[in-house]
Motif scaffolding. Structure first.
Motif, PDB file in Angstrom:
ATOM      1  N   PHE A 122       0.734  -1.188   0.003  1.00 42.54           N
ATOM      2  CA  PHE A 122      -0.160   0.116   0.383  1.00 42.54           C
ATOM      3  C   PHE A 122       0.927   1.183   0.088  1.00 42.54           C
ATOM      4  O   PHE A 122       1.843   1.308   0.831  1.00 42.54           O
ATOM      5  CB  PHE A 122      -0.995   0.028   1.287  1.00 42.54           C
ATOM      6  CG  PHE A 122      -1.861  -1.126   1.439  1.00 42.54           C
ATOM      7  CD1 PHE A 122      -2.914  -1.394   0.381  1.00 42.54           C
ATOM      8  CD2 PHE A 122      -1.436  -1.924   2.270  1.00 42.54           C
ATOM      9  CE1 PHE A 122      -3.629  -2.347   0.422  1.00 42.54           C
ATOM     10  CE2 PHE A 122      -2.490  -3.207   2.359  1.00 42.54           C
ATOM     11  CZ  PHE A 122      -3.611  -3.511   1.402  1.00 42.54           C
ATOM     12  N   ASP A 123       0.498   2.297  -0.784  1.00 48.18           N
ATOM     13  CA  ASP A 123       1.092   3.368  -0.925  1.00 48.18           C
ATOM     14  C   ASP A 123       1.055   4.144   0.344  1.00 48.18           C
ATOM     15  O   ASP A 123       1.819   4.996   1.043  1.00 48.18           O
ATOM     16  CB  ASP A 123       0.734   4.414  -2.150  1.00 48.18           C
ATOM     17  CG  ASP A 123       1.108   3.899  -3.190  1.00 48.18           C
ATOM     18  OD1 ASP A 123       2.156   3.228  -3.144  1.00 48.18           O
ATOM     19  OD2 ASP A 123       0.328   4.094  -4.252  1.00 48.18           O
ATOM     20  N   HIS A 124      -0.270   4.027   0.927  1.00 46.99           N
ATOM     21  CA  HIS A 124      -0.515   4.836   2.341  1.00 46.99           C
ATOM     22  C   HIS A 124      -1.656   4.083   2.807  1.00 46.99           C
ATOM     23  O   HIS A 124      -2.632   3.271   2.168  1.00 46.99           O
ATOM     24  CB  HIS A 124      -1.087   6.071   1.873  1.00 46.99           C
ATOM     25  CG  HIS A 124      -0.850   7.037   3.126  1.00 46.99           C
ATOM     26  ND1 HIS A 124       0.190   7.615   3.404  1.00 46.99           N
ATOM     27  CD2 HIS A 124      -1.773   7.882   3.915  1.00 46.99           C
ATOM     28  CE1 HIS A 124       0.103   8.551   4.678  1.00 46.99           C
ATOM     29  NE2 HIS A 124      -1.146   8.448   4.787  1.00 46.99           N
ATOM     30  N   ILE A 125      -1.568   4.119   4.370  1.00 42.90           N
ATOM     31  CA  ILE A 125      -2.722   3.545   5.044  1.00 42.90           C
ATOM     32  C   ILE A 125      -3.378   4.501   5.999  1.00 42.90           C
ATOM     33  O   ILE A 125      -2.689   5.229   6.617  1.00 42.90           O
ATOM     34  CB  ILE A 125      -2.226   2.334   5.909  1.00 42.90           C
ATOM     35  CG1 ILE A 125      -1.660   1.210   4.990  1.00 42.90           C
ATOM     36  CG2 ILE A 125      -3.394   1.831   6.910  1.00 42.90           C
ATOM     37  CD1 ILE A 125      -1.067   0.007   5.992  1.00 42.90           C
ATOM     38  N   TYR A 126      -4.524   4.745   5.791  1.00 42.78           N
ATOM     39  CA  TYR A 126      -5.386   5.659   6.358  1.00 42.78           C
ATOM     40  C   TYR A 126      -6.339   4.875   7.913  1.00 42.78           C
ATOM     41  O   TYR A 126      -6.939   3.968   7.190  1.00 42.78           O
ATOM     42  CB  TYR A 126      -6.431   6.304   5.533  1.00 42.78           C
ATOM     43  CG  TYR A 126      -5.923   7.208   4.467  1.00 42.78           C
ATOM     44  CD1 TYR A 126      -5.402   8.562   4.832  1.00 42.78           C
ATOM     45  CD2 TYR A 126      -5.650   6.895   3.407  1.00 42.78           C
ATOM     46  CE1 TYR A 126      -4.871   9.378   3.733  1.00 42.78           C
ATOM     47  CE2 TYR A 126      -5.433   7.558   2.119  1.00 42.78           C
ATOM     48  CZ  TYR A 126      -4.832   8.960   2.495  1.00 42.78           C
ATOM     49  OH  TYR A 126      -4.449   9.708   1.518  1.00 42.78           O
ATOM     50  N   PHE A 165      -2.504   3.347  -4.329  1.00 48.56           N
ATOM     51  CA  PHE A 165      -3.071   2.236  -3.977  1.00 48.56           C
ATOM     52  C   PHE A 165      -3.266   2.370  -2.282  1.00 48.56           C
ATOM     53  O   PHE A 165      -2.154   2.381  -1.688  1.00 48.56           O
ATOM     54  CB  PHE A 165      -2.391   0.805  -4.322  1.00 48.56           C
ATOM     55  CG  PHE A 165      -3.253  -0.520  -3.847  1.00 48.56           C
ATOM     56  CD1 PHE A 165      -4.726  -0.253  -4.462  1.00 48.56           C
ATOM     57  CD2 PHE A 165      -2.703  -1.457  -3.643  1.00 48.56           C
ATOM     58  CE1 PHE A 165      -5.532  -1.445  -3.991  1.00 48.56           C
ATOM     59  CE2 PHE A 165      -3.684  -2.759  -3.161  1.00 48.56           C
ATOM     60  CZ  PHE A 165      -4.818  -2.678  -3.480  1.00 48.56           C
ATOM     61  N   CYS A 166      -4.549   2.520  -1.642  1.00 45.20           N
ATOM     62  CA  CYS A 166      -4.284   2.525  -0.293  1.00 45.20           C
ATOM     63  C   CYS A 166      -5.281   1.507   0.335  1.00 45.20           C
ATOM     64  O   CYS A 166      -6.344   1.316  -0.093  1.00 45.20           O
ATOM     65  CB  CYS A 166      -4.723   4.265  -0.106  1.00 45.20           C
ATOM     66  SG  CYS A 166      -3.846   5.356  -0.576  1.00 45.20           S
ATOM     67  N   PHE A 214     -10.878  -1.486   3.766  1.00 43.25           N
ATOM     68  CA  PHE A 214     -11.026  -1.748   2.278  1.00 43.25           C
ATOM     69  C   PHE A 214      -9.877  -1.045   1.846  1.00 43.25           C
ATOM     70  O   PHE A 214      -9.302  -0.183   2.005  1.00 43.25           O
ATOM     71  CB  PHE A 214     -12.304  -1.269   1.995  1.00 43.25           C
ATOM     72  CG  PHE A 214     -12.887   0.155   1.808  1.00 43.25           C
ATOM     73  CD1 PHE A 214     -13.466   0.601   3.181  1.00 43.25           C
ATOM     74  CD2 PHE A 214     -12.759   0.943   0.910  1.00 43.25           C
ATOM     75  CE1 PHE A 214     -13.870   2.084   2.940  1.00 43.25           C
ATOM     76  CE2 PHE A 214     -12.957   2.470   0.992  1.00 43.25           C
ATOM     77  CZ  PHE A 214     -13.648   2.605   1.942  1.00 43.25           C
ATOM     78  N   ALA A 215      -9.603  -1.492   0.564  1.00 43.88           N
ATOM     79  CA  ALA A 215      -8.430  -1.032  -0.365  1.00 43.88           C
ATOM     80  C   ALA A 215      -9.128  -0.267  -1.612  1.00 43.88           C
ATOM     81  O   ALA A 215      -9.813  -1.025  -2.096  1.00 43.88           O
ATOM     82  CB  ALA A 215      -7.483  -2.060  -0.518  1.00 43.88           C
ATOM     83  N   ILE A 216      -8.356   0.818  -1.986  1.00 45.77           N
ATOM     84  CA  ILE A 216      -9.027   0.992  -3.320  1.00 45.77           C
ATOM     85  C   ILE A 216      -7.771   1.894  -4.106  1.00 45.77           C
ATOM     86  O   ILE A 216      -6.562   2.081  -3.185  1.00 45.77           O
ATOM     87  CB  ILE A 216      -9.987   2.188  -3.087  1.00 45.77           C
ATOM     88  CG1 ILE A 216      -9.499   3.448  -2.411  1.00 45.77           C
ATOM     89  CG2 ILE A 216     -11.435   1.689  -2.835  1.00 45.77           C
ATOM     90  CD1 ILE A 216     -10.670   4.597  -2.389  1.00 45.77           C
ATOM     91  N   ASN A 217      -7.676   1.762  -5.341  1.00 42.77           N
ATOM     92  CA  ASN A 217      -6.910   2.418  -6.038  1.00 42.77           C
ATOM     93  C   ASN A 217      -7.225   3.987  -6.331  1.00 42.77           C
ATOM     94  O   ASN A 217      -8.389   4.144  -6.181  1.00 42.77           O
ATOM     95  CB  ASN A 217      -6.346   1.725  -7.388  1.00 42.77           C
ATOM     96  CG  ASN A 217      -7.576   1.516  -8.293  1.00 42.77           C
ATOM     97  OD1 ASN A 217      -8.636   2.045  -8.103  1.00 42.77           O
ATOM     98  ND2 ASN A 217      -7.180   0.856  -9.545  1.00 42.77           N
TER      99      ASN A 217
END
Ligand SMILES: [Zn+2]
Length: 497
Positions: free
Chosen positions: A24-28, A122-123, A193-196
């Motif tokens: 993942f580029d980033h995790i929020y 992708f996060c 959830f993960a989204i691009n």
């Protein structure tokens, strides 16, 4: 058997190490500033599975100006009907979009914007009540690999949504899964959830109107509207949550579920529903509020007098908004599940000829229990600067002023029908028929017109003599301005003085 138990224990305490930053580029993590317990919980959870780099993004609270802006914008679906089932009358526990739900929307919008602003591809997006299952790392490593993306023919440049979280009834049962796979099952996966980037763009572009909760939008509606979205659910579900079902640890910040005494109080004080009612009748006291309730009941409509009926209510007090009405069940209803407000499809203004109403109003102003009727109207007519009680020399003037001002408040609410109790029985029946509130009007209107309801009202068991006032007694007492206003009023409503 011992080996099996050992494997489970080992997998729980020492999950497979995964390089999350390579995936993942980033995790929020969405977190309300005031929810420190949730933040602490998240810090522990992330440490447990070995996620080191992530960002807490401040959630938008229910009383944030942004929420208010949405609510006023006309872009949030309003009641009626119920936003869930599309019916005016239904049994959905929550049938209106509430500010907590809009705040939750705003938080997700904030994340999608941030993703685009910072060019992340992708996060992973998480809520702060999530609970990683013991197979979370295994699942991420298997399903977010190159082989897996090839196997499921995932194009990273097309909108992509991968659901990982869901409230699990038995998340605490530590079962080791050998197989991890994707399905197309749609599940409300807001906890994780993960989204691009392409998906974030699409979510943001379509979030200009709010007609459901954010989870239904993200995981159901947008997918139906955009078949190009590649969407998957990781199985077995790798992330659970701790504020809806299963092992509840946190209060829901959106809709309290009543998990303990304190939360039950919160639940009781949260607005969750509107109740659809066909009619509300507004009037000045002593001007036919009881009569209209009787009349509508004869027409087959259960419109209660100062109490809510199946089809509505007739109450002079409902002319104004207040949190403390002196009588009756009229403002809102509080149940264990939350606050219910009323929605009225039609407003009827009820009028009685001023010359016949004034003597009754003089009594009402003097003798209602604790003087509540007079004081309540006085409170809501501050511009009249009325005396503290209604005894003195100018009782006629006082009654006329209140009658006119109260009816002006009703007029400001643009009633759908004005009912003069002396004349308008047939017209009202016709109105009800046109609005399809009744099926037929075959009634003896003359008999109904002559029926007297509550004309000789008793105050605390005592019947006071109504002052006998001739037309001139009333008109000659009034200051010129009030007299002019009364003439205008009569002209407007077709009364002859
Ligand atoms: Zn419903």
């Amino acid at each position: 058997m011992f080996h099996n138990i050992f494997t489970k224990i080992h997998a729980y305490f020492y999950p497979k190490q995964v390089d999350f930053s390579a995936i993942f580029d980033h995790i929020y993590v969405i977190n309300l500033k005031r929810c420190l317990d949730r933040k602490t919980h998240t810090l522990r959870e992330f440490a447990r599975v070995g996620i080191k780099a992530y960002e807490f993004i401040e959630a938008v609270d229910k009383d944030d100006p942004e929420v208010e802006q949405w609510m006023q914008s006309g872009n949030v679906t309003s009641f009626p009907p119920c936003f869930r089932c599309g019916q005016n009358r239904c049994h959905c526990a929550n049938n209106i979009l509430i500010s907590q739900q809009i705040g939750n929307w705003c938080s997700f919008i904030k994340v999608w914007k941030d993703m685009l602003d910072k060019n992340y591809d992708f996060c992973l997006i998480c809520e702060d009540d999530l609970k990683f299952t013991h197979h979370f790392n295994e699942s991420i490593q298997t399903l977010f690999s190159l082989e897996s993306f090839e196997k499921y023919k995932i194009n990273k440049h097309q909108p992509l949504l991968i659901r990982l979280g869901k409230g699990l009834e038995k998340a605490h049962k530590k079962k080791i899964f050998k197989k991890h796979y994707f399905t197309q099952d749609k599940t409300m996966s807001n906890p994780c959830f993960a989204i691009n980037r392409a998906m974030a763009k699409l979510l943001l572009e379509n979030a200009y109107k709010i007609n459901h909760t954010s989870d239904v939008y993200i995981h159901e509606q947008i997918i139906q509207q955009h078949p190009e979205i590649q969407h998957f659910t990781a199985m077995p579900i790798p992330v659970s949550e701790l504020s809806s079902c299963g092992k509840i640890k946190f209060y829901s910040e959106i809709r309290p579920k009543g998990i303990d005494v304190e939360d039950k109080i919160r639940q009781k004080n949260t607005l969750i529903r509107k109740e659809y009612k066909e009619i509300r009748c507004l009037s000045h006291p002593r001007c036919g509020s009881g009569y209209i309730s009787f009349f509508l009941k004869q027409m087959g409509l259960d419109v209660g007098h100062e109490n809510m009926g199946a089809n509505g209510i007739s109450s002079w007090m409902l002319t104004v908004k207040d949190t403390d009405y002196p009588w009756g069940d009229i403002g809102e209803s509080k149940t264990a599940g939350g606050i219910h407000h009323y929605y009225f499809a039609h407003t009827i203004q009820v009028l009685r000829h001023p010359l016949s109403a004034i003597p009754s109003i003089i009594l009402e102003n003097q003798y209602s229990k604790d003087n509540a009727s007079y004081l309540f109207r006085r409170k809501h007519l501050p511009h009249l600067t009325l005396p503290e009680n209604a005894f003195g020399n100018n009782m006629i003037e006082l009654a006329v002023k209140m009658y006119l001002a109260w009816n002006a408040l009703i007029n400001d609410q643009h009633p759908d029908f004005v009912f003069r109790i002396e004349y308008d029985q047939e017209k009202l029946a016709q109105f009800l028929l046109e609005r399809q509130l009744i099926q037929d009007t075959l009634k003896d209107f003359n008999a109904l017109r002559e029926t007297k309801i509550n004309t000789e009202k008793h105050y605390l068991g005592i019947k006071y003599e109504k002052p006998k006032l001739s037309k001139n007694d009333i008109l000659n007492t009034l200051p010129t301005k009030t007299l002019q206003q009364l003439h205008q009023f009569c002209q407007q409503y077709g009364y002859v003085l």
